[in-house]
Structure formats: C-alpha cells, structure tokens
Design an enzyme around this catalytic site. Structure first.
Site, mmCIF file in Angstrom:
data_model
loop_
_atom_site.group_PDB
_atom_site.id
_atom_site.type_symbol
_atom_site.label_atom_id
_atom_site.label_comp_id
_atom_site.label_asym_id
_atom_site.label_seq_id
_atom_site.Cartn_x
_atom_site.Cartn_y
_atom_site.Cartn_z
ATOM 1 N N THR A 1 87.382 52.813 -26.333
ATOM 2 C CA THR A 1 88.054 52.150 -25.207
ATOM 3 C C THR A 1 89.380 52.816 -24.867
ATOM 4 O OG1 THR A 1 88.987 50.580 -26.802
ATOM 5 C CG2 THR A 1 87.025 49.871 -25.593
ATOM 6 N N ALA B 1 86.668 60.855 -42.733
ATOM 7 C CA ALA B 1 86.190 59.492 -42.956
ATOM 8 C C ALA B 1 86.446 58.585 -41.761
ATOM 9 C CB ALA B 1 86.862 58.904 -44.211
ATOM 10 N N SER C 1 94.038 63.327 -39.095
ATOM 11 C CA SER C 1 94.684 64.266 -38.171
ATOM 12 C C SER C 1 95.875 63.628 -37.478
ATOM 13 C CB SER C 1 93.677 64.774 -37.143
ATOM 14 O OG SER C 1 93.126 63.715 -36.386
ATOM 15 N N ASP D 1 94.937 56.479 -32.213
ATOM 16 C CA ASP D 1 95.215 56.878 -33.591
ATOM 17 C C ASP D 1 96.697 57.204 -33.778
ATOM 18 O OD1 ASP D 1 92.501 56.643 -33.748
ATOM 19 O OD2 ASP D 1 92.105 58.789 -33.955
#
Length: 379
Positions: A32, A120, A125, A169
């Site tokens: 999203t 995972a 990163s 992230d």
C-alpha cells in the site's frame, strides 16, 4: 569487541559517534505504501549499529562486520547509481542522495554491525540506510527531520540501489517509538503513534522467519508496482489510495485486465484493513485484530500472489494450533510471517509451526517475539 572498538581497530582512531537503527515488521498494510496508502509497522529490537567519523576530503570508507571482505573505499564526488556495489551500495546511496539534494556531506569512515536478519523481509536494508543517514545528519549538522531522512534513504534505495520500494520501511526505522505501532499515511508522511502494549493484554506477536530468502530486486515487486500504477491510470486517479473501499465494486467493473483487477482489489481492501486494525487497537480490542491479519494474508496470497508455500504453511499451522490470526509480512516470495497469539498459547503455536515445517521437509523456521522498540537513535 564493541562496534566503537572495532572501528578504532580498523581505522586507527575512535569514531565521532555510534548510532543505531532498527529493522521493522509490518503488522498490516502491504504493498500500500507506493500507492499513497496506509501502513502500520513497528520497530524491532534488532538493529544495525554504525560507528562513524566525519571526513571532509570526499573519501568514503565503508566496512561491515557481517560481510566477508575488507574496507570498501569510494570517492563521494564520483558515486554513480547502480554501480553493482553489493551491500556497500546502501550506505553509499545515502551519501549520494544527500549530496544530490544539496547537503554538504564531505565523506565518512563507517563501520557497521547488524542483528537484523537479511532476506527475511524485516527491512535490513532500510536499517542500514537510516542509520547512515542519521549519523551523517548529526555529524554534518544538516538539521533534517526524521521524515526527510526517511525520504532520502528511500531515494537511495530506489535510484541508487535500484529497488522500487515505498517509504514505509525507512519511516518505520526512523520514526517508530517503543511500545507503539506507527500509523503512517504514506501520501504526506503524517503519522500517529498507536499504543501497542501486547504484554499488558496477555498477547504476543510472533515473527516467523521461513528462512526462504527473498530479493525485492528480482522484478516481481516492480511488476506489481507497475500493475498498481496501471490500475490507477485506468481509473483516472493519481494513486489507488483514492479509490474508496465502498466503491471498489464499481472500480473493478471498469477494469478489463484480470491481473490489474486483482492488484487493485488487494490495495483497496488492505488500506481498509489498516484502518480497521487501528480502530480496534484504539478501542482496546487487540484480539479482534487476529482475523484481520488472516484476511490480509488471503488477499496477499490470492489477489497479489506474493506468498509462497512456506508462508502459507505458517498461517495454516498457527491458526490450526489456536493463534488469533496470522499473515505474511513484507514483500513476500519468502521472508517472514506475523502471528498474533495469546501468551499462554505462544509455545504451543510455535511448536506446531515447527512441526509442520519438519513434516513438509522445510528448513526449521526462526521464531521470535516482535517487541515494539525505539526507532533510530544516537547511542
């Protein structure tokens, strides 16, 4: 040895400082973020730690304690995107993005060590990018906000490394708070810290690492992003965020490509699931989040088609053993799942998942509790 001591042994002098940035796990809201939508991640206790010293001569020296090989030395003035630098592309990309944005970063000596599992789906990163950005922000007195650092870190991954990720992230790593989930609107980067004290409610959120390595640079992620953008164009909106869940049926009826229809259906319904989850948390009804997670997994599996047999098995085995709900998290094609479970059932559910993997002939999964942890910080 500590990261600072390792830095001194490597470079011959103590670092100017040490910083940490966490990995993240996303509770709900997948694929999203590049559709201007909503997400609900939380920071993990696993961090990437960087000992860093400022340089003003344009030399960038990078070293990782987790990767075989010596110091990678680069010239900050001649950094070029997509130059195939492996892990070093992530911190180098941050230097490139800062300099391209006009910020006077002259170079640095960097030594890194990480406890964030790689491959995972837990944003190793982003942790690497954000810790580099925060350290350089402090050392060069850039005065950038956390959202601004997250945007620059995202630009490093998009334009320098070549992965078309959204901003979730980096925002989770930069802005999360202990004991909270981050309700983020990726359109304008406004966010709210939502209390997420699982222990108080007798609950646990387990992360199950399937050990199936995923790589977002392999094209499947980019293909789905392109498909979502095609759907937005066909519907005459800037991003799928603008399609209301109440009008989804009409929107789907206007789309003729079946793949595009599936992608649009996932994004619109997952945005709605984020809002439902936040409402449940605000109401103190965390247990009711479980079925929303399982519903989200079905959408990722059937509409977006980014799951894999191992992820599906985690959800199936956990729910059969009494979990409240479960879903894959992150980009998919491997990586991890999250499982919401009563603390009293935690060991039994973990054992059931391990048993199911053994019976299927899969590598034993890694299972640990996700404790909502602080975002990036100077140590």
């Amino acid at each position: 040895m500590s990261v600072a001591a390792d830095f001194e042994a490597l470079y011959g002098a103590a670092p100017d400082g040490v910083w940490a940035a966490p990995g993240r796990v996303n509770l709900i809201g997948e694929y999203t973020d590049f559709n201007d939508g909503f997400v609900l991640p939380l920071a993990l206790p696993h961090t990437t730690v960087a000992a860093v010293s400022r340089r003003d001569d344009g030399v960038l020296r990078l070293h990782s304690g987790d990767v075989d090989g010596g110091v990678v030395q680069l010239d900050a003035d001649t950094l070029e995107p997509l130059s195939g630098g492996g892990w070093a592309s992530y911190p180098a990309g941050v230097v490139w993005a800062l300099r391209e944005a006009g910020h006077p970063v002259g170079g640095a000596d960097v030594h890194l060590a990480s406890t964030v599992p790689t491959g995972a789906g837990l944003s190793s990163s982003a942790a690497l990018e954000v810790v580099t950005a925060l350290a350089l922000n402090d050392l060069f007195g850039l005065g950038l906000s956390r959202p601004a650092l997250a945007r620059l870190a995202q630009r490093a991954e998009n334009a320098f490394v070549g992965v078309p990720c959204g901003v979730m992230d980096q925002m989770a790593s930069a802005c999360a708070e202990e004991g909270h989930a981050l309700h983020l609107d990726t359109r304008d980067l406004s966010y709210r810290q939502v209390p997420f004290d699982l222990a108080r409610e007798g609950l646990r959120l387990l992360v199950v690492d399937t050990r199936v390595k995923h790589a977002l640079g392999d094209g499947a992620y980019a293909e789905r992003r392109a498909g979502c953008e095609a759907g937005a164009r066909a519907l005459g909106v800037r991003a799928l965020r603008e399609v209301p869940a109440a009008h989804l049926s009409e929107a789907l009826a206007r789309l003729h490509d079946e793949t595009t229809r599936r992608y649009v259906r996932h994004v619109v319904t997952d945005n709605a699931r984020v809002e439902r989850t936040v409402a449940l948390l605000d109401a103190g009804d965390t247990r009711a989040v479980g079925p929303v997670l399982t519903e989200g997994h079905a959408s990722l599996r059937d509409d977006l088609r980014v799951s894999c047999p191992e992820l599906d098995l985690v959800v199936e085995a956990a729910n059969a053993a009494g979990a409240l709900g479960a879903r894959m998290t992150g980009g998919g094609f491997g990586g991890s799942a999250v499982v919401l479970v009563d603390t009293a059932r935690s060991e039994a559910v973990s054992a059931a998942v391990g048993k199911a993997f053994a019976e299927a002939g899969y590598t034993a999964p890694g299972i640990f509790p996700a404790v909502p942890s602080p975002g990036a910080r100077r140590l």
